[in-house]
Design a protein around this motif. Structure first.
Motif, short mmCIF file in Angstrom:
data_model
loop_
_atom_site.label_atom_id
_atom_site.label_comp_id
_atom_site.label_asym_id
_atom_site.label_seq_id
_atom_site.Cartn_x
_atom_site.Cartn_y
_atom_site.Cartn_z
N VAL A 237 0.82 -1.08 -0.11
CA VAL A 237 -0.12 0.11 0.02
C VAL A 237 0.85 1.12 -0.20
N PHE A 238 0.81 2.39 -0.56
CA PHE A 238 1.32 3.10 -1.11
C PHE A 238 0.96 4.60 -1.15
N GLN A 239 1.86 5.23 -0.65
CA GLN A 239 2.05 6.63 0.31
C GLN A 239 0.60 7.10 -0.28
N ASP A 240 0.43 7.42 -1.98
CA ASP A 240 -0.46 7.77 -2.88
C ASP A 240 -1.59 6.65 -2.56
N PRO A 241 -2.93 6.98 -2.60
CA PRO A 241 -3.84 5.53 -3.02
C PRO A 241 -3.73 4.51 -4.58
N THR A 242 -3.31 5.03 -5.41
CA THR A 242 -3.42 4.93 -6.38
C THR A 242 -3.91 4.15 -6.86
N LEU A 243 -5.70 4.75 -7.00
CA LEU A 243 -6.97 3.84 -7.52
C LEU A 243 -6.82 4.39 -8.80
N PHE A 244 -7.47 3.07 -9.51
CA PHE A 244 -7.16 3.56 -10.83
C PHE A 244 -8.70 4.32 -10.78
N PRO A 245 -8.47 5.40 -11.80
CA PRO A 245 -9.46 6.34 -11.16
C PRO A 245 -10.92 5.75 -12.55
N TRP A 246 -10.09 4.65 -13.71
CA TRP A 246 -11.36 4.82 -14.04
C TRP A 246 -12.67 3.12 -13.75
N ARG A 247 -12.16 2.75 -12.51
CA ARG A 247 -12.39 2.12 -12.43
C ARG A 247 -13.25 2.16 -11.13
N SER A 248 -14.77 1.81 -10.45
CA SER A 248 -15.13 2.32 -9.25
C SER A 248 -14.61 2.07 -8.26
N VAL A 249 -14.91 1.92 -6.96
CA VAL A 249 -14.57 1.32 -5.92
C VAL A 249 -14.01 -0.07 -5.41
N TRP A 250 -15.90 -1.06 -6.07
CA TRP A 250 -15.85 -2.42 -6.15
C TRP A 250 -14.72 -3.19 -6.75
N ASP A 251 -14.77 -1.99 -8.15
CA ASP A 251 -13.83 -2.64 -9.13
C ASP A 251 -12.14 -2.23 -8.66
N ASN A 252 -12.58 -1.69 -7.94
CA ASN A 252 -10.70 -1.11 -7.44
C ASN A 252 -10.44 -2.36 -6.55
N VAL A 253 -11.31 -2.41 -5.72
CA VAL A 253 -11.11 -4.23 -4.58
C VAL A 253 -10.37 -5.26 -5.81
N ALA A 254 -11.71 -5.00 -6.92
CA ALA A 254 -11.30 -6.44 -6.93
C ALA A 254 -10.57 -6.84 -8.62
N LEU A 255 -9.17 -5.69 -8.35
CA LEU A 255 -8.04 -5.80 -9.00
C LEU A 255 -7.63 -6.59 -9.33
N GLY A 256 -7.03 -7.47 -7.67
CA GLY A 256 -6.25 -8.26 -7.55
C GLY A 256 -6.35 -9.65 -7.80
N LEU A 257 -7.85 -10.06 -7.45
CA LEU A 257 -8.35 -11.00 -7.92
C LEU A 257 -8.75 -11.53 -9.47
N GLU A 258 -9.08 -10.11 -9.97
CA GLU A 258 -9.23 -10.12 -11.32
C GLU A 258 -7.96 -10.73 -12.15
N ALA A 259 -6.53 -10.13 -11.39
CA ALA A 259 -5.39 -10.04 -12.74
C ALA A 259 -5.37 -11.39 -12.50
N GLN A 260 -5.30 -11.93 -11.38
CA GLN A 260 -4.91 -13.70 -11.13
C GLN A 260 -6.10 -14.11 -11.30
N GLY A 261 -6.87 -13.56 -12.08
CA GLY A 261 -7.92 -14.44 -12.81
C GLY A 261 -9.15 -15.56 -11.81
N ILE A 262 -9.41 -14.89 -10.67
CA ILE A 262 -10.22 -16.38 -9.73
C ILE A 262 -11.26 -14.68 -9.53
N LEU A 263 -10.89 -14.08 -9.92
CA LEU A 263 -12.57 -13.35 -9.60
C LEU A 263 -13.97 -13.43 -9.28
N LYS A 264 -14.20 -14.04 -10.72
CA LYS A 264 -16.18 -15.32 -10.54
C LYS A 264 -16.06 -15.81 -9.29
N PRO A 265 -15.33 -16.66 -8.60
CA PRO A 265 -15.78 -17.61 -7.83
C PRO A 265 -15.44 -16.49 -6.54
#
Lengths: 338, 265
Positions: free
Chosen positions: B96-124
């Motif tokens: 977790v960096f000093q700047d939150p560096t949230l992706f501005p084009w993603r909603s809060v939910w989609d930002n939080v889901a980023l890791g699971l999505e990147a690892q391809g395990i978001l659906k379940p």
């Protein structure tokens, strides 16, 4: 004609019990003035005799009076018409100005010929083009749209893919960048003479030129968009387990999209220019060709009519692009409203 | 000066990983000149420990974190997570960096889901996203975009985005540095509560001595660049800690002295 304002409006609407004076000087007053401006336009068509031979003067007058009636009706029932009523109220000052303008145009051309004919045709002769020459005009519109759309989509797609590639990969950038610098700034129209005899058809040549005109700005802006993505985004995504494909598709491209849309907008502008020139010179169809053809016959009314259609089409295309952008970039704040 | 952290008889839940930093040196090339930033740093962190790194600004703390995260490779020495050499980024070590560096084009939910999505395990695993957003108290903001959030909320989202991966090591690079002091105090308590609940190993970089003392089991004081470990201090106090605790005040004085700021006391 713009002297119709509060005083006229008051006398006209005085008997109405529900309408107060405050309303008249406010929202109703402007609507009334707009209605009167259009009525004046209609009456000016009928009152003086035409200096030339135009068959649509009466139709135009009837049209103007119908519009005046609609504005009047809309103004007083705006509260019951929902968003359409609000839109009318908001645009009422423009309707006043536009009504006054067409009245002045009518009087200055068809009635007193203050502006020299045939270079300044009256409104009714333009209406005549739309009614009598409609099939040819529509054919031209469809030909232009077909050509423009094909070239634009090809150019935008190639430009986007190229931009992402050179923004992402230094190796690709090494080879593509010099080519881009050498060919990109050249106006696409400079290729016209070569394109028209190297391509099998004038249609494919024009598509190529439109794609070229679109592709350059899209490439450069996509590239700069991808290149300017903050490395912090990549760091975050990588620590969360992102693979390179995820970094390109889900980080670089969405982050670059605002730039891409600037490129698409610029590409649209320069491709319009190429479209018209290509149609005037090589293609035997489309609005550019129609303009050229009308000029050959000294049919100035047709030229103005085609210009109006062309302007509506170009503006419509840009509106469509901006709507798409607003849809995709809702997360941005403070975007330019078109 | 070096106090054994083992002196604390606290048992940690098994979730956290052990982190070993062994003889790590690192340097940057700036215009042809070599700028050493880390000098033979040795540090062993037990599973579930909360370690704070303190040091003057620009001393190389953040560089050490980037090495732990696997974003860079050290010039020499090795870093190991549970005896496995760290060779690149992995979602078990989230930063977790000093700047939150949230992706501005993603909603809060989609930002939080980023890791699971990147690892391809978001659906379940969608429920994990919901749960962690609930955990940081932002359920009513799940559809908001980052530009609609306050600084504290944005940093909470960044924390949620890290926690959803169930990290074994949470790496915090001055995550509260840009928040106002009230939000900061509130989030310090939240951080301790999360750590106690989840049991991950935590490595926090900060230059706020008080923050280090309120949060950590162990405070590592680094020297000026190139960073070396100057002191390794155990903070043997139970949670929740009180800022006015004379024991902490004593340690604070000691640490400020180590940082060359005794005159300010």
């Amino acid at each position: 004609m713009s002297t119709y304002s509060v005083s006229d409006a008051t006398t006209a609407a005085a008997p109405r019990a529900a309408v107060t004076f405050a309303n008249l000087s406010g929202s109703y007053g402007v609507g009334l003035a707009a209605s009167l401006a259009w009525l004046a336009f209609g009456l000016s068509c009928l009152y003086w005799p035409d200096v030339g031979d135009w068959s649509r003067t009466e139709s135009l007058a009837i049209g103007a009076i119908v519009i005046a009636a609609f504005i009047l009706f809309g103004t007083f029932s705006a509260d019951y018409l929902g968003s359409a009523g609000q839109a009318l109220r908001k645009r009422a000052p423009w309707l006043v100005a536009f009504g006054a303008f067409v009245t002045l145009w009518e009087v200055a051309t068809a009635k007193f010929a203050w502006l020299p004919l045939p270079f300044f045709p009256p409104p009714q002769s333009i209406l005549e083009v739309y009614t009598d020459d409609l099939p040819k005009l529509l054919d031209s519109v469809f030909a232009s749209i077909k050509l423009q759309l094909g070239g634009y989509i090809i150019g935008a797609t190639i430009g986007f893919v190229t931009g992402v590639s050179i923004g992402w990969s230094q190796k690709i950038g090494y080879w593509v960048h010099p080519v881009l610098r050498f060919i990109g700034p050249l106006p696409a129209t400079a290729w016209l003479p070569i394109a028209f005899f190297t391509f099998p058809s004038s249609w494919s040549a024009s598509t190529f030129l439109i794609a070229l005109a679109t592709g350059f700005p899209v490439t450069v802006l996509t590239w700069s968009g991808v290149a300017s993505v903050s490395t912090a985004y990549y760091d975050v995504a990588r620590t969360l387990g992102a693979k390179p494909s995820f970094l390109v598709l889900k980080v670089a491209i969405p982050a670059a999209l605002p730039h891409v849309f600037v490129g698409l907008f610029m590409g649209l502008g320069s491709s319009f220019a190429v479209l018209v020139v290509a149609e005037m010179i090589g293609v035997k169809a489309g609005l550019g060709w129609y303009l050229q053809w009308a000029q050959g016959w000294a049919a100035y009314a047709n030229m103005y009519a085609a210009l109006i259609v062309m302007s509506l089409l170009c503006s419509g295309a840009i509106t469509l692009l901006f709507r798409t952008r607003d849809r995709l970039l809702v997360w941005q704040k403070g975007v330019v409203k078109w | 000066m070096v106090v054994q952290s083992a002196a604390e008889a606290i048992t940690y839940p098994a979730v956290g990983a052990e982190l070993d930093i062994e003889g790590v040196s690192h340097a940057f090339d700036i215009d042809g000149a070599v700028l050493p930033v880390l000098d033979k740093v040795n540090l062993s962190i037990a599973p579930g420990e909360f370690v704070a790194l303190l040091g003057p600004s620009g001393c190389g703390k953040s560089t050490l974190l980037r090495l732990v995260a696997g974003l860079e490779k050290p010039r020499s020495g090795s870093l190991r997570e549970d005896e496995v050499r760290i060779s690149g980024p992995h979602p078990s070590r989230v930063v977790v960096f000093q700047d939150p560096t949230l992706f501005p084009w993603r909603s809060v939910w989609d930002n939080v889901a980023l890791g699971l999505e990147a690892q391809g395990i978001l659906k379940p695993q969608r429920h994990r996203v919901d749960a962690v957003i609930e955990l940081v108290g932002l359920s009513s903001f799940r559809n908001a975009y980052p530009h609609q959030l306050s600084g504290g909320m944005a940093q909470r989202v960044a924390l949620a985005r890290a926690l959803v991966n169930d990290p074994k090591i949470l790496v915090l690079d001055e995550p509260l540095g840009k928040l106002d002091s009230l939000t900061r105090i509130a989030m310090q308590s939240e951080l301790v509560a999360l750590w106690q609940r989840k049991g991950f190993t935590t490595l926090l970089v900060t230059h706020d001595v008080e923050e280090a003392l309120v949060l950590a089991n162990r405070v590592i004081v680094l020297s000026d660049r190139p960073a070396r470990i100057k002191a390794d201090i155990a903070v043997a106090r139970p949670y929740p800690r009180h800022r006015g605790d004379p024991y902490l005040a004593d340690l604070r004085k000691q640490i400020l002295g180590l940082l060359g700021l005794e005159a300010t006391w």
